[in-house]
Design a protein around this motif. Structure first.
Motif, PDB file in Angstrom:
ATOM      1  N   ASN A   1       0.843  -1.193   0.000  1.00 20.86           N
ATOM      2  CA  ASN A   1       0.000   0.000   0.000  1.00 20.86           C
ATOM      3  C   ASN A   1       0.880   1.246   0.000  1.00 20.86           C
ATOM      4  O   ASN A   1       1.997   1.225   0.513  1.00 20.86           O
ATOM      5  N   ARG A   2       0.376   2.332  -0.596  1.00 16.35           N
ATOM      6  CA  ARG A   2       1.078   3.623  -0.573  1.00 16.35           C
ATOM      7  C   ARG A   2       0.468   4.598   0.438  1.00 16.35           C
ATOM      8  O   ARG A   2       1.105   5.549   0.835  1.00 16.35           O
ATOM      9  N   LEU A   3      -0.775   4.397   0.798  1.00 13.67           N
ATOM     10  CA  LEU A   3      -1.536   5.185   1.768  1.00 13.67           C
ATOM     11  C   LEU A   3      -1.922   6.568   1.250  1.00 13.67           C
ATOM     12  O   LEU A   3      -3.097   6.891   1.177  1.00 13.67           O
ATOM     13  N   HIS A   4      -0.946   7.391   0.912  1.00 13.17           N
ATOM     14  CA  HIS A   4      -1.225   8.692   0.293  1.00 13.17           C
ATOM     15  C   HIS A   4       0.068   9.236  -0.295  1.00 13.17           C
ATOM     16  O   HIS A   4       1.085   9.319   0.396  1.00 13.17           O
ATOM     17  N   LYS A   5       0.020   9.603  -1.567  1.00  9.19           N
ATOM     18  CA  LYS A   5       1.238  10.053  -2.257  1.00  9.19           C
ATOM     19  C   LYS A   5       1.828  11.314  -1.638  1.00  9.19           C
ATOM     20  O   LYS A   5       3.032  11.558  -1.733  1.00  9.19           O
ATOM     21  N   ASP A   6       1.022  12.115  -0.960  1.00 11.35           N
ATOM     22  CA  ASP A   6       1.504  13.382  -0.414  1.00 11.35           C
ATOM     23  C   ASP A   6       2.238  13.237   0.920  1.00 11.35           C
ATOM     24  O   ASP A   6       2.739  14.225   1.453  1.00 11.35           O
ATOM     25  N   LEU A   7       2.303  12.030   1.463  1.00 15.83           N
ATOM     26  CA  LEU A   7       3.111  11.818   2.663  1.00 15.83           C
ATOM     27  C   LEU A   7       4.569  12.181   2.412  1.00 15.83           C
ATOM     28  O   LEU A   7       5.301  12.540   3.337  1.00 15.83           O
ATOM     29  N   GLY A   8       4.989  12.083   1.150  1.00 20.24           N
ATOM     30  CA  GLY A   8       6.359  12.432   0.812  1.00 20.24           C
ATOM     31  C   GLY A   8       6.710  13.879   1.113  1.00 20.24           C
ATOM     32  O   GLY A   8       7.882  14.201   1.349  1.00 20.24           O
ATOM     33  N   TYR A   9       5.719  14.747   1.112  1.00 23.37           N
ATOM     34  CA  TYR A   9       5.988  16.144   1.442  1.00 23.37           C
ATOM     35  C   TYR A   9       6.497  16.306   2.877  1.00 23.37           C
ATOM     36  O   TYR A   9       7.221  17.259   3.176  1.00 23.37           O
ATOM     37  N   VAL A  10       6.089  15.395   3.772  1.00 26.94           N
ATOM     38  CA  VAL A  10       6.363  15.605   5.197  1.00 26.94           C
ATOM     39  C   VAL A  10       7.300  14.570   5.801  1.00 26.94           C
ATOM     40  O   VAL A  10       7.837  14.795   6.889  1.00 26.94           O
ATOM     41  N   GLU A  11       7.491  13.421   5.156  1.00 25.03           N
ATOM     42  CA  GLU A  11       8.366  12.398   5.747  1.00 25.03           C
ATOM     43  C   GLU A  11       9.622  12.226   4.917  1.00 25.03           C
ATOM     44  O   GLU A  11       9.578  11.751   3.787  1.00 25.03           O
ATOM     45  N   ASP A  12      10.740  12.575   5.529  1.00 25.83           N
ATOM     46  CA  ASP A  12      12.037  12.484   4.869  1.00 25.83           C
ATOM     47  C   ASP A  12      12.739  11.219   5.365  1.00 25.83           C
ATOM     48  O   ASP A  12      13.677  11.274   6.143  1.00 25.83           O
ATOM     49  N   SER A  13      12.253  10.072   4.913  1.00 22.79           N
ATOM     50  CA  SER A  13      12.781   8.797   5.397  1.00 22.79           C
ATOM     51  C   SER A  13      12.769   7.781   4.262  1.00 22.79           C
ATOM     52  O   SER A  13      12.147   7.996   3.222  1.00 22.79           O
ATOM     53  N   PRO A  14      13.423   6.632   4.454  1.00 23.74           N
ATOM     54  CA  PRO A  14      13.426   5.599   3.411  1.00 23.74           C
ATOM     55  C   PRO A  14      12.164   4.757   3.400  1.00 23.74           C
ATOM     56  O   PRO A  14      12.076   3.784   2.649  1.00 23.74           O
TER      57      PRO A  14
END
Length: 489
Positions: A67-80
């Motif tokens: 699952n990806r959950l929500h593509k915009d999580l990348g804006y706030v989580e700087d992790s692998p």
């Protein structure tokens, strides 16, 4: 294993049929405290799930389908943990309700800390997100691409508000406005009424050894790149020679950039050791090249990646062997501490990075990974190696209970100042081209954009102006310069 079928957040299997899924899961966990519980959507075949999780049924492990959950999580989580591979078992806190498994003993420790009752997707992702830093391992298995298991925008803002520092909800809002030209004011405003969440778990109890998973002797080689630190290296070899489980070989790549120079390690090579000493001298410098070359000489099942200025206790190898037999880990980074530093964490956990001078790696890992030569003489090759490990289907486990003393030697060292071609440019790249290269290679596009937004504020004033317009103009020029050089690495 206990199986619970659900649909629309309600149980549809015979056990607790018709109850809310979360309520039923909690009850079943209380009734069966030593069982793993598999929760799955009505209509799916659980056979692939059973096959994929059979080696992951530990009290400190949560597993779900892809699952990806929500593509915009990348804006706030700087992790692998955001750029997830759906081809392998991948370490990430993100979960799907199409199929997931969680142990009853973990659920029973929640004890009402999370009060969600209707949203199963939010509940399991909240547990996973909060528990992972505490030592609960979390994975996705490459079955059932759950496209429908997504947060909507309002739920995304709530999740960010409850699971990240407050500033990130503002970063998310600014990213939506700046990059997407949309203004989710309702979601942003509603999220302000939610409190930040935390979780208290006794992970030491969950990780308490139940059974030894495997019983094998540790057979390993040691890889050490070195430059100008003969006396420190001598101490490292002394420590390795005292181990109850001594290495099969210690592979040293000695470097000196000055031409017509010879080795400084003649005295060390004349010593008698329990292990075979393999030594190569070269005038070509570089940490990535040295480690890759040394690894190519190894024939052991494990490689210990070491620095030339570390110290270990006599029982280090026995501690490592015991940890491997109880955890079944394939890639372990140890607590690398300087004098006076104390590691208070007592539980192992998934680590966001990788230590290139304090890690043990299985042959199954290092045969698929290598230190990226594009990052030579810069920084980030260890973080990049960690990403390769995850994309190969393995995990990086941090073992704080096994310490290594890092002396940070003031002489010698492997990173001599290197003049990069962009040093003479009028516009200096920012961030460094190596960082840009690593981020473009290993992170999602929205993670890169989120990083770009954060760096805009962090670098404010560093370009010789505090005029917002002038700063923005200079920042974009430096960013483009970084992108240009990153593409040439």
């Amino acid at each position: 294993m206990i199986f619970i079928e659900h649909e629309n957040n309600r149980v549809t299997s015979s056990l607790h049929n018709g109850e809310r899924a979360i309520t039923a899961i909690v009850k079943i966990a209380q009734e069966n405290p030593n069982q793993s519980i598999v929760i799955y959507k009505k209509g799916i075949d659980t056979t692939p799930v059973k096959d994929a999780i059979k080696n992951l049924l530990q009290p400190y492990v949560i597993v779900s389908s892809y699952n990806r959950l929500h593509k915009d999580l990348g804006y706030v989580e700087d992790s692998p943990f955001i750029n997830i591979s759906n081809a392998v078992t991948y370490p990430t806190w993100i979960k799907s309700t199409t199929a997931f498994t969680i142990h009853a003993s973990l659920i029973n420790q929640l004890n009402g800390q999370l009060n969600d009752k209707s949203n199963l997707l939010y509940w399991i992702n909240s547990i996973s997100k909060l528990a992972r830093p505490l030592g609960v391992l979390s994975y996705q298995i490459p079955v059932y691409n759950s496209q429908e298991d997504q947060f909507d925008t309002t739920t995304l803002y709530r999740f960010v508000k409850q699971h990240y520092k407050t500033r990130w909800i503002f970063i998310l809002f600014m990213c939506h406005m700046w990059y997407e030209k949309r203004f989710p004011l309702y979601a942003f405003a509603k999220a302000q009424f939610y409190k930040n969440r935390s979780l208290k778990l006794n992970v030491e109890k969950l990780q308490k050894p139940q059974d030894i998973i495997s019983k094998k002797d540790l057979i390993y080689d040691v890889v050490i790149p070195t430059m100008g630190r003969a006396s420190y290296l001598q101490d490292v070899l002394f420590d390795l020679n005292k181990q109850n489980r001594a290495p099969k070989s210690v592979i040293i790549i000695e470097q000196n950039a000055c031409e017509n120079t010879t080795s400084e390690l003649d005295d060390l090579r004349n010593e008698t050791y329990q292990f075979k000493l393999i030594h190569h001298f070269t005038n070509v410098t570089g940490a990535c090249r040295a480690r890759n070359e040394a690894i190519s000489y190894s024939r052991a099942p494990w490689i210990l990646l070491f620095d030339d200025d570390v110290r270990i206790e006599e029982n280090f190898s026995i501690q490592v062997e015991d940890f491997l037999n109880r955890s079944n880990a394939k890639c372990v980074t140890f607590a690398c501490l300087q004098y006076g530093e104390i590691e208070n964490m007592q539980t192992f956990k998934q680590w966001e990075s990788f230590g290139s001078g304090c890690s043990l790696v299985h042959r199954g890992v290092f045969e698929k990974c290598n230190f990226d030569m594009a990052l030579e003489h810069g920084y980030g090759e260890d973080v990049d190696y960690g990403m390769q490990v995850r994309n190969a289907g393995f995990d990086v486990i941090y073992a704080p209970q096994i310490p290594i003393l890092h002396l940070k030697a003031p002489v010698g060292g492997f990173r001599k100042q290197y003049v990069f071609p962009w040093r003479i440019d009028e516009i200096q790249p920012k961030p460094s081209p190596q960082i840009m290269y690593h981020r473009k290679k290993n992170y999602t596009h929205k993670q890169l954009l989120g990083y770009k937004m954060v760096q805009f504020f962090k670098t404010y004033g560093s370009f010789g102006t505090k005029n917002p317009y002038a700063h923005h103009k200079k920042y974009l020029a430096a960013w483009k310069q970084s992108e240009k050089w990153a593409s040439q690495l």
